[in-house]
Design a protein around this motif. Structure first.
Motif, PDB file in Angstrom:
ATOM      1  N   LEU A 127     -37.375   3.561  48.540  1.00  6.14           N
ATOM      2  CA  LEU A 127     -36.208   3.408  47.663  1.00  6.14           C
ATOM      3  C   LEU A 127     -36.330   2.200  46.736  1.00  6.14           C
ATOM      4  O   LEU A 127     -35.332   1.612  46.304  1.00  6.14           O
ATOM      5  CB  LEU A 127     -34.912   3.305  48.490  1.00  6.14           C
ATOM      6  CG  LEU A 127     -34.597   4.502  49.393  1.00  6.14           C
ATOM      7  CD1 LEU A 127     -33.270   4.307  50.096  1.00  6.14           C
ATOM      8  CD2 LEU A 127     -34.591   5.802  48.600  1.00  6.14           C
ATOM      9  N   VAL A 128     -37.551   1.824  46.407  1.00  2.89           N
ATOM     10  CA  VAL A 128     -37.781   0.717  45.472  1.00  2.89           C
ATOM     11  C   VAL A 128     -37.339   1.159  44.076  1.00  2.89           C
ATOM     12  O   VAL A 128     -37.736   2.230  43.610  1.00  2.89           O
ATOM     13  CB  VAL A 128     -39.269   0.315  45.459  1.00  2.89           C
ATOM     14  CG1 VAL A 128     -39.504  -0.802  44.457  1.00  2.89           C
ATOM     15  CG2 VAL A 128     -39.710  -0.106  46.846  1.00  2.89           C
ATOM     16  N   PRO A 129     -36.525   0.387  43.385  1.00  3.73           N
ATOM     17  CA  PRO A 129     -36.008   0.798  42.079  1.00  3.73           C
ATOM     18  C   PRO A 129     -37.060   0.724  40.969  1.00  3.73           C
ATOM     19  O   PRO A 129     -37.100  -0.229  40.182  1.00  3.73           O
ATOM     20  CB  PRO A 129     -34.860  -0.184  41.828  1.00  3.73           C
ATOM     21  CG  PRO A 129     -35.220  -1.400  42.622  1.00  3.73           C
ATOM     22  CD  PRO A 129     -35.949  -0.903  43.828  1.00  3.73           C
ATOM     23  N   THR A 130     -37.928   1.718  40.930  1.00  2.00           N
ATOM     24  CA  THR A 130     -38.975   1.754  39.900  1.00  2.00           C
ATOM     25  C   THR A 130     -38.888   3.016  39.038  1.00  2.00           C
ATOM     26  O   THR A 130     -39.684   3.186  38.114  1.00  2.00           O
ATOM     27  CB  THR A 130     -40.368   1.699  40.554  1.00  2.00           C
ATOM     28  OG1 THR A 130     -40.503   2.803  41.465  1.00  2.00           O
ATOM     29  CG2 THR A 130     -40.578   0.392  41.294  1.00  2.00           C
ATOM     30  N   MET A 131     -37.950   3.903  39.329  1.00  2.00           N
ATOM     31  CA  MET A 131     -37.855   5.155  38.593  1.00  2.00           C
ATOM     32  C   MET A 131     -37.105   4.930  37.276  1.00  2.00           C
ATOM     33  O   MET A 131     -35.942   4.528  37.259  1.00  2.00           O
ATOM     34  CB  MET A 131     -37.116   6.198  39.440  1.00  2.00           C
ATOM     35  CG  MET A 131     -37.202   7.612  38.907  1.00  2.00           C
ATOM     36  SD  MET A 131     -36.163   8.785  39.835  1.00  2.00           S
ATOM     37  CE  MET A 131     -36.269   8.154  41.504  1.00  2.00           C
ATOM     38  N   THR A 132     -37.772   5.175  36.165  1.00  2.00           N
ATOM     39  CA  THR A 132     -37.148   5.009  34.852  1.00  2.00           C
ATOM     40  C   THR A 132     -37.000   6.347  34.121  1.00  2.00           C
ATOM     41  O   THR A 132     -36.337   6.413  33.091  1.00  2.00           O
ATOM     42  CB  THR A 132     -37.986   4.061  33.969  1.00  2.00           C
ATOM     43  OG1 THR A 132     -39.309   4.581  33.851  1.00  2.00           O
ATOM     44  CG2 THR A 132     -38.035   2.663  34.575  1.00  2.00           C
ATOM     45  N   GLU A 133     -37.616   7.378  34.668  1.00  2.00           N
ATOM     46  CA  GLU A 133     -37.560   8.693  34.032  1.00  2.00           C
ATOM     47  C   GLU A 133     -37.322   9.743  35.115  1.00  2.00           C
ATOM     48  O   GLU A 133     -37.990   9.742  36.141  1.00  2.00           O
ATOM     49  CB  GLU A 133     -38.867   8.970  33.297  1.00  2.00           C
ATOM     50  CG  GLU A 133     -38.809  10.144  32.353  1.00  2.00           C
ATOM     51  CD  GLU A 133     -40.103  10.272  31.556  1.00  2.00           C
ATOM     52  OE1 GLU A 133     -40.065  10.087  30.337  1.00  2.00           O
ATOM     53  OE2 GLU A 133     -41.152  10.539  32.173  1.00  2.00           O
ATOM     54  N   VAL A 134     -36.342  10.594  34.904  1.00  2.00           N
ATOM     55  CA  VAL A 134     -35.991  11.613  35.890  1.00  2.00           C
ATOM     56  C   VAL A 134     -36.485  12.967  35.404  1.00  2.00           C
ATOM     57  O   VAL A 134     -36.029  13.475  34.384  1.00  2.00           O
ATOM     58  CB  VAL A 134     -34.465  11.669  36.116  1.00  2.00           C
ATOM     59  CG1 VAL A 134     -34.115  12.735  37.145  1.00  2.00           C
ATOM     60  CG2 VAL A 134     -33.951  10.316  36.549  1.00  2.00           C
ATOM     61  N   LYS A 135     -37.441  13.527  36.133  1.00  2.00           N
ATOM     62  CA  LYS A 135     -37.967  14.845  35.795  1.00  2.00           C
ATOM     63  C   LYS A 135     -37.490  15.853  36.834  1.00  2.00           C
ATOM     64  O   LYS A 135     -37.639  15.638  38.030  1.00  2.00           O
ATOM     65  CB  LYS A 135     -39.500  14.827  35.744  1.00  2.00           C
ATOM     66  CG  LYS A 135     -40.066  13.972  34.625  1.00  2.00           C
ATOM     67  CD  LYS A 135     -41.581  14.049  34.581  1.00  2.00           C
ATOM     68  CE  LYS A 135     -42.153  13.221  33.438  1.00  2.00           C
ATOM     69  NZ  LYS A 135     -43.630  13.274  33.380  1.00  2.00           N
ATOM     70  N   ILE A 136     -36.944  16.944  36.361  1.00  2.00           N
ATOM     71  CA  ILE A 136     -36.426  17.975  37.258  1.00  2.00           C
ATOM     72  C   ILE A 136     -37.484  19.052  37.447  1.00  2.00           C
ATOM     73  O   ILE A 136     -37.958  19.638  36.470  1.00  2.00           O
ATOM     74  CB  ILE A 136     -35.151  18.620  36.677  1.00  2.00           C
ATOM     75  CG1 ILE A 136     -34.144  17.545  36.267  1.00  2.00           C
ATOM     76  CG2 ILE A 136     -34.527  19.579  37.683  1.00  2.00           C
ATOM     77  CD1 ILE A 136     -33.660  16.688  37.385  1.00  2.00           C
ATOM     78  N   PRO A 137     -37.894  19.328  38.683  1.00  3.85           N
ATOM     79  CA  PRO A 137     -38.871  20.405  38.898  1.00  3.85           C
ATOM     80  C   PRO A 137     -38.221  21.764  38.657  1.00  3.85           C
ATOM     81  O   PRO A 137     -36.993  21.897  38.665  1.00  3.85           O
ATOM     82  CB  PRO A 137     -39.264  20.234  40.373  1.00  3.85           C
ATOM     83  CG  PRO A 137     -38.065  19.599  40.997  1.00  3.85           C
ATOM     84  CD  PRO A 137     -37.472  18.701  39.950  1.00  3.85           C
ATOM     85  N   THR A 138     -39.046  22.763  38.436  1.00  4.36           N
ATOM     86  CA  THR A 138     -38.536  24.129  38.314  1.00  4.36           C
ATOM     87  C   THR A 138     -38.146  24.636  39.696  1.00  4.36           C
ATOM     88  O   THR A 138     -38.967  24.677  40.603  1.00  4.36           O
ATOM     89  CB  THR A 138     -39.597  25.051  37.683  1.00  4.36           C
ATOM     90  OG1 THR A 138     -39.884  24.593  36.361  1.00  4.36           O
ATOM     91  CG2 THR A 138     -39.094  26.487  37.616  1.00  4.36           C
ATOM     92  N   LEU A 139     -36.899  24.992  39.843  1.00  8.22           N
ATOM     93  CA  LEU A 139     -36.383  25.502  41.110  1.00  8.22           C
ATOM     94  C   LEU A 139     -36.148  27.001  40.984  1.00  8.22           C
ATOM     95  O   LEU A 139     -36.280  27.571  39.898  1.00  8.22           O
ATOM     96  CB  LEU A 139     -35.081  24.777  41.478  1.00  8.22           C
ATOM     97  CG  LEU A 139     -35.162  23.246  41.517  1.00  8.22           C
ATOM     98  CD1 LEU A 139     -33.780  22.640  41.706  1.00  8.22           C
ATOM     99  CD2 LEU A 139     -36.117  22.777  42.613  1.00  8.22           C
ATOM    100  N   LYS A 140     -35.810  27.640  42.085  1.00  6.69           N
ATOM    101  CA  LYS A 140     -35.546  29.085  42.059  1.00  6.69           C
ATOM    102  C   LYS A 140     -34.174  29.378  42.652  1.00  6.69           C
ATOM    103  O   LYS A 140     -33.815  28.853  43.697  1.00  6.69           O
ATOM    104  CB  LYS A 140     -36.623  29.860  42.830  1.00  6.69           C
ATOM    105  CG  LYS A 140     -37.922  30.031  42.063  1.00  6.69           C
ATOM    106  CD  LYS A 140     -38.863  30.985  42.769  1.00  6.69           C
ATOM    107  CE  LYS A 140     -40.184  31.104  42.012  1.00  6.69           C
ATOM    108  NZ  LYS A 140     -39.989  31.739  40.688  1.00  6.69           N
ATOM    109  N   LEU A 141     -33.436  30.238  41.937  1.00  3.15           N
ATOM    110  CA  LEU A 141     -32.122  30.657  42.386  1.00  3.15           C
ATOM    111  C   LEU A 141     -32.167  32.144  42.704  1.00  3.15           C
ATOM    112  O   LEU A 141     -32.606  32.950  41.875  1.00  3.15           O
ATOM    113  CB  LEU A 141     -31.087  30.384  41.289  1.00  3.15           C
ATOM    114  CG  LEU A 141     -29.615  30.465  41.682  1.00  3.15           C
ATOM    115  CD1 LEU A 141     -29.267  29.395  42.705  1.00  3.15           C
ATOM    116  CD2 LEU A 141     -28.731  30.320  40.444  1.00  3.15           C
ATOM    117  N   GLY A 142     -31.751  32.505  43.914  1.00  2.00           N
ATOM    118  CA  GLY A 142     -31.737  33.903  44.330  1.00  2.00           C
ATOM    119  C   GLY A 142     -30.315  34.413  44.483  1.00  2.00           C
ATOM    120  O   GLY A 142     -29.347  33.717  44.166  1.00  2.00           O
TER     121      GLY A 142
END
Length: 215
Positions: free
Chosen positions: A131-146
């Motif tokens: 949980l080290v605060p180093t994330m500056t860009e949030v990328k959303i993976p492709t998920l699947k909805l059924g």
């Protein structure tokens, strides 16, 4: 007596909310701002087919580094989140209980989708190591909805990044069309009529030829 009691209760309620100041208190992450850079893509498929929930471009750029972010995915009625991150299955958070979500690791980050215990709203959580605060860009993976029950369905899906104060809520429409089985009624009818007409014409020609031979 009833009016008096209601008035007293109303006064206590207002005083209670105003006095506590709970509703007016600023959240701890109020300073966090994100810049949108992606678009959630609408998808359409036949009933029972899993649909990709994907975004183009970078989802969000954070104004300050974070060690964890939470994106509310929601769960529209009649749908279910599948175990898929960029087309690759993760692992069940609780083995043998897929209803509690899935987790995986992508590029050194931990991605977890799960239903929140109090609200039941499905959330995508992204964690940096420790949980080290180093994330500056949030990328959303492709998920699947059924679908829970394969049938015609259309629903709106919205992603909500909870750590930000601005309105970063891309949304898209997901549509399942009901299968229409082939009903070959018109084509055979046309073919049959043409065949009958053809036989009729050939019969006329045959009779005419016989008459000509007899003459």
């Amino acid at each position: 007596m009833t009016k008096l009691r209601n008035a007293v209760l109303a006064g206590v309620l207002v005083a209670g909310i105003g006095g506590a100041g709970v509703l007016t208190a600023a959240p701890a992450f109020a300073a966090q701002v994100a810049t949108p850079g992606g678009t959630l893509i609408s998808a359409t498929g036949t009933a029972g087919q899993d649909l990709d929930v994907a975004m183009t471009g970078t989802a969000w750029t954070l104004s300050e580094p974070l060690g964890a972010v939470h994106i509310e995915l929601g769960l529209p009625a009649g749908t279910v989140w599948q175990n898929s991150f960029n087309g690759v299955p993760g692992t069940e958070r609780i083995p043998g209980n897929p209803a509690q979500g899935y987790t995986t690791s992508i590029d050194g980050l931990t991605y977890t989708i799960y239903p929140q215990g109090t609200t039941g709203i499905w959330t995508l959580q992204i964690n940096t190591p420790g949980l080290v605060p180093t994330m500056t860009e949030v990328k959303i993976p492709t998920l699947k909805l059924g679908q829970v029950t394969p049938t015609a369905l259309q629903t709106q899906l919205t992603f909500d990044l909870r750590q930000t104060t601005d309105e970063i809520k891309p949304s898209a429409t997901f549509t399942w069309t009901e299968d229409q089985p082939d009903t070959p009624v018109i084509a055979p009818a046309i073919g049959g009529a043409a065949a009958i007409a053809g036989l009729g014409l050939s019969g006329i020609v045959f009779l005419r030829r016989r008459n000509a031979e007899q003459a």
